[in-house]
Design a protein around this motif. Structure first.
Motif, PDB file in Angstrom:
ATOM      1  N   GLY A 106       0.809  -1.221   0.000  1.00  0.00           N
ATOM      2  CA  GLY A 106       0.000   0.000   0.000  1.00  0.00           C
ATOM      3  C   GLY A 106       0.834   1.259   0.000  1.00  0.00           C
ATOM      4  N   PHE A 107       2.009   1.194   0.641  1.00  0.00           N
ATOM      5  CA  PHE A 107       2.881   2.372   0.684  1.00  0.00           C
ATOM      6  C   PHE A 107       3.315   2.770  -0.725  1.00  0.00           C
ATOM      7  CE2 PHE A 107       7.278   3.923   0.631  1.00  0.00           C
ATOM      8  CZ  PHE A 107       7.163   5.073   1.398  1.00  0.00           C
ATOM      9  N   TRP A 108       3.763   1.779  -1.522  1.00  0.00           N
ATOM     10  CA  TRP A 108       4.224   2.101  -2.876  1.00  0.00           C
ATOM     11  C   TRP A 108       3.059   2.500  -3.784  1.00  0.00           C
ATOM     12  CZ3 TRP A 108       8.906   3.382  -3.143  1.00  0.00           C
ATOM     13  CH2 TRP A 108       9.897   2.753  -2.365  1.00  0.00           C
ATOM     14  N   GLN A 109       1.878   1.944  -3.543  1.00  0.00           N
ATOM     15  CA  GLN A 109       0.710   2.368  -4.333  1.00  0.00           C
ATOM     16  C   GLN A 109       0.401   3.832  -4.062  1.00  0.00           C
ATOM     17  OE1 GLN A 109      -2.301  -0.401  -3.143  1.00  0.00           O
ATOM     18  NE2 GLN A 109      -1.446  -2.113  -4.351  1.00  0.00           N
ATOM     19  N   ALA A 149       2.912   6.013  -5.932  1.00  0.00           N
ATOM     20  CA  ALA A 149       2.620   6.077  -7.360  1.00  0.00           C
ATOM     21  C   ALA A 149       1.456   7.027  -7.648  1.00  0.00           C
ATOM     22  CB  ALA A 149       2.295   4.677  -7.890  1.00  0.00           C
ATOM     23  N   ALA A 150       0.431   7.022  -6.792  1.00  0.00           N
ATOM     24  CA  ALA A 150      -0.713   7.912  -6.984  1.00  0.00           C
ATOM     25  C   ALA A 150      -0.317   9.369  -6.874  1.00  0.00           C
ATOM     26  CB  ALA A 150      -1.803   7.568  -5.963  1.00  0.00           C
ATOM     27  N   VAL A 151       0.536   9.683  -5.898  1.00  0.00           N
ATOM     28  CA  VAL A 151       0.989  11.080  -5.725  1.00  0.00           C
ATOM     29  C   VAL A 151       1.804  11.535  -6.929  1.00  0.00           C
ATOM     30  CG1 VAL A 151       2.465  12.577  -4.336  1.00  0.00           C
ATOM     31  CG2 VAL A 151       0.918  10.973  -3.207  1.00  0.00           C
ATOM     32  N   LEU A 152       2.673  10.689  -7.416  1.00  0.00           N
ATOM     33  CA  LEU A 152       3.488  11.060  -8.577  1.00  0.00           C
ATOM     34  C   LEU A 152       2.616  11.278  -9.811  1.00  0.00           C
ATOM     35  CD1 LEU A 152       6.536   8.642  -8.121  1.00  0.00           C
ATOM     36  CD2 LEU A 152       6.474  11.113  -7.732  1.00  0.00           C
ATOM     37  N   THR A 153       1.585  10.438  -9.990  1.00  0.00           N
ATOM     38  CA  THR A 153       0.679  10.609 -11.127  1.00  0.00           C
ATOM     39  C   THR A 153      -0.066  11.930 -11.031  1.00  0.00           C
ATOM     40  OG1 THR A 153       0.368   8.204 -11.250  1.00  0.00           O
ATOM     41  CG2 THR A 153      -1.268   9.581 -12.350  1.00  0.00           C
TER      42      THR A 153
END
Length: 573
Positions: free
Chosen positions: A553-556, A559-563
Motif C-alpha cells: 500500500g505504501f508504494w501504491q 505512485a498515486a501522488v506522482l501521477t
C-alpha cells in the motif's frame, strides 16, 4: 610456646598523597573457630602499574575477591586446591573484564600467603615482593616476574594478564617469631637487606610503627636519589604462637558426618520435620522439611543411604552447598543455614512453592510465544549467573526448572554442577555420566569430548526448543551417539514446522545454539540470550538496524501522488 590455635599480629603503612589513587592494596584476615582450623589465616598484597588507569580498581578487586572466595571454599579442600581454584576463577573474571574496557585493565601482581596450622603456603603472580625475617636471616621468598619494554619494567605472569594463569607455589614450615614482609617493586633500590632488619628489629613489638619506619626511610632515600617516593606500602605479619600439632584434615568438618537414614513423612532429623518426600534417586534423597523451632519450610538434600564412602558422587556432594553459596541470583536456588549443628551429612535450600517446567507446560498448553520466551530468558539468566562464577551446570532440563506462583523461574538441581579448572573436563564428564545423561545433554558428553560453557548453551537451547515446540530438535538421542561420525546423523528439525509462531529468525537462533559441533555454537552465552530478546532480527544484523518491510500500500500511495503531480504539471503549462 605452642597454643591450641594459630596466633599472629600484623601492621601496615601506606605512603600516598591520595589513598583513593593508590595502585596497591593489601589485607590480613584471621578468622575464628573451625574456619581458622580449616582454612587458616591469610595475608596478601597486590600492585598494578602506574600506567594503568584502572590500577586501584584492579588491586582492590584482586585482594577483596580472593578473600571473599577463599574462605568460602569447601572445608574438605586443602589449602593449595582452594587457593589455586579461586585464583584461576578470579583470573578468568579479570581477563574477561579487561577485554571489555578500552583504557587500562584489571591486571595486577598478587602475592597471597596462607598460614594454616604449622605451615605457610605462598601463591605468587607478577612482581610483588615477600620476605621472611627469621632471627638475623632476611630472605626473599617471591620471584620477580618482570619484562623490560622500551626502558620500562612491566610485571609478567600477573593476575588478569592472560586467559591462563601460571602460579608460583611454595610451602614452608613456620616457626614462632617468624616475621613476613609484603611490599611492592617500587621499593627496589631504596632499602638494603640490612636496613630492613634494623628498622624492623628496632621495635618489633609494634608492627605498625615498624611499617611506618620502613615507609619513611624508603621515601627519604627515594627523594635523595631524585625519583618519586609517594607510592610505598609495607605490611608485616608476625607468628606469635603455633598450634600444638597439625589439625585433622579439614574435610572432616563435614566429610565424617554419617549419611542420614531413609526418612518418611513425619520423622525428624536435627529438629527438621519431613513434610514431603520430593525425590528418591540412586544418588540422593530430597525432602521438604519444616524447622520445628523457626517454622521455616526448606528443602533438605542428602546422599542416598546406599552410597559407599568411596563413591565419586558422595565426594562431589560435599561441594554442592558451596556451589549454591557462591551464586547470588534470584534465578538460582539459595542455600539456608540450619538453626542447630548438623549431626548428619545434608544441606538445606530455600523451598520454592511452585511446579516444574514440565508440569507448567502441561497445565498451560495455550501459553503464548512471548510467555514461553520470558521463561526461556529467565532460565538463561540462571545459567549465566553460574557461568559468571566459573561453574558449569551440566543438567539443564525441564525437571530441574521450577516456576513459582508469580512466574519467577528458579534453577533448582545442582547435582552435576562443577567448577571449571585444569582437569575439570574429565571430572565433569565422569560426574555427569554417574548422575545420568538427559535428552537435553550436549553431544560432547556422550562422545567423551571436551566440555565447557557451550555445552550448557546446548542444553539451555534444547530446553527452550522443547518449551516452544514440545519436542526435541533431533531424531537421534544423545545416548545413541557412540562415535564422531554419528554426528552426521543429527539433522536439525525446524522449530517452525512444529510451532508456526516461531519466526524464521528465532528458528535460526535455535539452530545455531543447537549445533552438534560445539565450536559452531554462539561464542558466548550472552550472545544467545541477546538473540532471544530480538527474535525478529536476522542473525548477523548489527544492533539498531532492523529489516523494514515496506507494505504494498505504501508504494501504491507513492505512485498515486506522482501521477497527480504529473497531471498538474500538464494542466499548468
Amino acid at each position: 610456646m605452642a597454643s591450641a590455635q594459630l596466633s599472629l599480629s600484623h601492621g601496615q603503612a601506606f605512603v600516598a598523597p591520595d589513598r583513593r589513587r593508590h595502585r596497591s592494596s593489601m589485607a590480613v584476615r584471621r578468622p575464628e573457630g573451625t574456619l581458622l582450623a580449616a582454612k587458616g589465616a591469610c595475608a596478601l598484597i597486590s600492585d598494578s602499574t602506574s600506567r594503568n588507569p584502572l590500577a586501584k580498581q584492579a588491586g582492590d578487586l584482586s585482594v577483596q575477591g580472593f578473600l571473599a572466595d577463599y574462605f568460602s571454599t569447601p572445608d574438605h579442600w586443602d589449602v593449595k586446591t582452594s587457593a589455586t581454584r579461586v585464583l584461576r576463577a578470579l583470573n578468568g573474571w579479570c581477563f574477561g573484564q579487561s577485554r571489555q574496557v578500552s583504557d587500562g585493565g584489571y591486571v595486577s601482581s598478587l602475592s597471597a600467603m596462607i598460614f594454616r596450622a604449622r605451615e605457610a603456603h605462598l601463591f605468587h603472580m607478577g612482581d610483588t615482593l615477600v620476605f621472611r625475617l627469621r632471627g638475623a636471616e632476611f630472605e626473599q621468598l617471591s620471584r620477580d616476574h618482570v619484562t623490560d619494554l622500551g626502558g620500562y619494567r612491566y610485571p609478567s605472569r600477573a593476575l588478569g594478564m592472560d586467559a591462563s594463569l601460571d602460579i608460583d607455589y611454595a610451602r614452608m614450615p613456620l616457626k614462632q617469631g617468624d616475621i613476613f614482609l609484603f611490599t611492592t617493586q617500587v621499593v627496589q633500590g631504596t632499602l638494603m637487606p640490612s636496613d630492613y632488619v634494623r628498622l624492623i628489629r628496632q621495635d618489633a613489638s609494634d608492627l605498625d610503627a615498624a611499617c611506618d619506619r620502613l615507609a619513611q626511610t624508603a621515601r627519604e632515600r627515594a627523594q635523595e636519589r631524585g625519583y618519586g617516593g609517594d607510592q610505598f606500602c609495607f605490611q608485616l605479619v608476625r607468628i606469635d604462637a603455633l598450634p600444638e600439632e597439625e589439625s585433622d584434615h579439614p574435610g572432616k568438618v563435614y566429610g565424617d558426618l554419617p549419611i542420614p537414614p531413609e526418612l518418611a513423612v513425619g520423622e525428624r532429623l536435627d529438629g527438621l520435620e519431613v513434610r514431603e518426600v520430593l525425590s528418591r534417586t540412586a544418588q540422593s534423597r530430597v525432602y521438604r522439611v519444616r524447622d520445628v523451632h523457626s517454622e521455616r519450610e526448606m528443602v533438605m538434600k542428602a546422599p542416598s543411604p546406599e552410597l559407599s564412602s568411596r563413591n565419586a558422587y558422595l565426594e562431589h556432594f560435599l561441594l554442592q552447598q558451596w556451589v549454591v553459596e557462591r551464586v547470588h541470583s534470584p534465578f538460582v536456588v539459595r542455600v539456608m543455614e540450619p538453626s542447630r549443628p548438623r549431626r548428619f551429612l545434608y544441606y538445606l535450600m530455600a523451598y520454592v512453592s511452585g511446579e516444574t517446567l514440565t508440569d507448567w507446560v502441561m497445565r498451560h498448553p495455550q501459553a503464548t510465544l512471548e510467555q514461553r520466551l520470558d521463561i526461556a530468558r529467565q532460565l538463561g539468566k540462571a545459567v549465566q549467573a553460574l557461568h559468571h562464577r566459573d561453574l558449569l551446570h551440566q543438567r539443564v532440563h525441564p525437571d530441574n526448572v521450577l516456576i513459582d506462583r508469580h512466574g519467577q523461574v528458579v534453577l533448582a538441581d545442582l547435582s552435576a554442577c562443577h567448577l571449571r579448572d585444569v582437569d575439570g573436563h574429565r571430572r565433569s564428564r565422569s560426574l555427569l555420566r554417574q548422575v545420568g545423561l538427559t535428552e537435553h545433554s550436549a553431544p560432547e558428553y556422550a562422545l567423551d569430548d571436551e566440555v565447557g560453557r557451550r555445552s550448557d548453551q546446548y542444553s539451555l537451547a534444547s530446553t527452550v526448543y522443547w518449551l516452544l515446540t514440545g519436542e526435541l530438535p533431533y531424531d537421534v538421542p544423545v545416548k545413541e551417539l557412540l562415535r564422531h561420525t554419528d554426528l552426521e546423523r543429527m539433522h536439525y528439525r525446524s522449530a517452525r514446522q512444529r510451532n508456526p509462531e516461531v519466526s524464521p529468525a528465532l528458528d535460526e537462533v535455535l539452530r545455531r545454539a543447537l549445533s552438534p559441533q560445539r565450536e559452531l555454537r554462539y561464542r558466548r552465552l550472552s550472545e544467545f540470550l541477546h538473540a532471544l530478546r530480538l527474535p525478529e532480527t536476522p542473525p548477523g544484523t548489527p544492533p539498531g538496524r532492523r529489516r523494514w518491510r515496506e507494505p504494498a500500500g505504501f508504494w501504491q500511495g507513492v505512485a498515486a501522488v506522482l501521477t497527480l503531480l504529473l497531471v498538474l504539471s500538464w494542466l499548468l503549462r
